[in-house]
Motif scaffolding. Structure first.
Motif, PDB file in Angstrom:
ATOM      1  N   GLU A  46      85.672  51.271 138.764  1.00 27.87           N
ATOM      2  CA  GLU A  46      85.938  49.844 138.578  1.00 27.87           C
ATOM      3  C   GLU A  46      85.784  49.444 137.113  1.00 27.87           C
ATOM      4  N   LEU A  47      84.764  49.976 136.446  1.00 29.37           N
ATOM      5  CA  LEU A  47      84.560  49.660 135.031  1.00 29.37           C
ATOM      6  C   LEU A  47      85.708  50.208 134.172  1.00 29.37           C
ATOM      7  N   ALA A  48      86.287  51.334 134.588  1.00 26.31           N
ATOM      8  CA  ALA A  48      87.395  51.925 133.836  1.00 26.31           C
ATOM      9  C   ALA A  48      88.642  51.036 133.882  1.00 26.31           C
ATOM     10  N   ASN A  54      87.348  41.342 129.580  1.00 24.68           N
ATOM     11  CA  ASN A  54      86.630  41.063 130.819  1.00 24.68           C
ATOM     12  C   ASN A  54      85.136  40.931 130.570  1.00 24.68           C
ATOM     13  N   THR A  55      84.492  40.124 131.388  1.00 27.04           N
ATOM     14  CA  THR A  55      83.050  39.930 131.279  1.00 27.04           C
ATOM     15  C   THR A  55      82.356  40.730 132.373  1.00 27.04           C
ATOM     16  N   VAL A  56      81.310  41.434 131.973  1.00 30.51           N
ATOM     17  CA  VAL A  56      80.531  42.237 132.920  1.00 30.51           C
ATOM     18  C   VAL A  56      79.141  41.634 133.006  1.00 30.51           C
ATOM     19  N   TYR A  57      78.648  41.509 134.231  1.00 28.33           N
ATOM     20  CA  TYR A  57      77.304  40.985 134.458  1.00 28.33           C
ATOM     21  C   TYR A  57      76.455  42.039 135.150  1.00 28.33           C
ATOM     22  N   LYS A  58      75.181  42.006 134.817  1.00 29.30           N
ATOM     23  CA  LYS A  58      74.222  42.933 135.419  1.00 29.30           C
ATOM     24  C   LYS A  58      73.202  42.098 136.182  1.00 29.30           C
ATOM     25  N   ILE A  60      69.715  41.384 137.342  1.00 28.75           N
ATOM     26  CA  ILE A  60      68.318  41.693 137.017  1.00 28.75           C
ATOM     27  C   ILE A  60      67.464  40.723 137.814  1.00 28.75           C
ATOM     28  N   GLY A  61      66.870  41.240 138.896  1.00 26.74           N
ATOM     29  CA  GLY A  61      66.130  40.356 139.797  1.00 26.74           C
ATOM     30  C   GLY A  61      67.108  39.392 140.427  1.00 26.74           C
ATOM     31  N   PRO A  62      66.800  38.088 140.407  1.00 26.05           N
ATOM     32  CA  PRO A  62      67.709  37.106 141.004  1.00 26.05           C
ATOM     33  C   PRO A  62      68.732  36.546 140.004  1.00 26.05           C
ATOM     34  N   VAL A  63      68.771  37.105 138.784  1.00 23.75           N
ATOM     35  CA  VAL A  63      69.588  36.527 137.710  1.00 23.75           C
ATOM     36  C   VAL A  63      70.706  37.484 137.297  1.00 23.75           C
ATOM     37  N   LEU A  64      71.903  36.940 137.076  1.00 24.72           N
ATOM     38  CA  LEU A  64      72.999  37.713 136.509  1.00 24.72           C
ATOM     39  C   LEU A  64      72.965  37.557 134.991  1.00 24.72           C
ATOM     40  N   VAL A  65      72.911  38.678 134.282  1.00 21.86           N
ATOM     41  CA  VAL A  65      72.836  38.669 132.826  1.00 21.86           C
ATOM     42  C   VAL A  65      74.105  39.325 132.284  1.00 21.86           C
ATOM     43  N   LYS A  66      74.697  38.679 131.276  1.00 24.37           N
ATOM     44  CA  LYS A  66      75.904  39.207 130.656  1.00 24.37           C
ATOM     45  C   LYS A  66      75.587  40.548 129.997  1.00 24.37           C
ATOM     46  N   GLN A  67      76.497  41.519 130.154  1.00 24.04           N
ATOM     47  CA  GLN A  67      76.278  42.844 129.584  1.00 24.04           C
ATOM     48  C   GLN A  67      77.561  43.320 128.916  1.00 24.04           C
ATOM     49  N   LEU A  69      80.530  45.731 127.973  1.00 27.43           N
ATOM     50  CA  LEU A  69      81.268  46.685 128.801  1.00 27.43           C
ATOM     51  C   LEU A  69      80.901  48.128 128.459  1.00 27.43           C
ATOM     52  N   ASP A  70      80.845  48.450 127.171  1.00 28.20           N
ATOM     53  CA  ASP A  70      80.500  49.819 126.767  1.00 28.20           C
ATOM     54  C   ASP A  70      79.083  50.189 127.199  1.00 28.20           C
ATOM     55  N   GLU A  71      78.176  49.215 127.113  1.00 27.27           N
ATOM     56  CA  GLU A  71      76.796  49.443 127.535  1.00 27.27           C
ATOM     57  C   GLU A  71      76.744  49.698 129.047  1.00 27.27           C
ATOM     58  N   ALA A  72      77.525  48.944 129.802  1.00 30.76           N
ATOM     59  CA  ALA A  72      77.570  49.126 131.257  1.00 30.76           C
ATOM     60  C   ALA A  72      78.123  50.505 131.608  1.00 30.76           C
TER      61      ALA A  72
END
Length: 126
Positions: A46-48, A54-58, A60-67, A69-72
């Motif tokens: 999916e990341l490929a 595009n925006t990727v979120y991670k 973390i607990g109950p919170v979505l944090v922007k990340q 793409l290369d890091e993801a």
């Protein structure tokens, strides 16, 4: 004599049963790793499909944090490496346990035969 063989047989049987429990536990853990591997491969695919807009979120607990793409992608790749390494470790462990299990089966078989012979001799003396 038969009593000593019986005790040794019981001891070997307990070791064998414990080994079988360990094999079962290891197989269960390996199956969980296989599921994680499949899940992470899907995430990698999916990341490929994404590009830098595009925006990727991670999560973390109950919170979505922007990340980034290369890091993801790097995180998922590292996770896949780790999971593959763990699967290989469990494969090796299971092969070793299977070898030990086979040895225990052979010992149990010979002890059982020895015990039966000893009982037969004891009956013949009576």
């Amino acid at each position: 004599m038969a009593e000593a063989i019986h005790k040794k047989l019981q001891s070997e049987l307990e070791k064998y049963q414990q080994l079988q429990k360990d094999v079962s536990k290891s197989m269960s853990l390996r199956q969980k790793l296989e599921a994680q591997l499949t899940e992470n491969n899907i995430v990698k695919e999916e990341l490929a499909l994404l590009d830098c807009q595009n925006t990727v979120y991670k999560l973390i607990g109950p919170v979505l944090v922007k990340q980034d793409l290369d890091e993801a992608k790097a995180t998922v790749s590292k996770r896949l490496e780790y999971i593959n390494g763990e699967i290989q470790r469990y494969e090796t462990l299971l092969k070793e346990m299977e070898r030990k299990s086979e040895q225990h089966r052979e010992v149990l078989s010979s002890l059982q035969q020895e015990y039966q012979r000893a009982q037969g001799q004891a009956v013949g003396k009576v």
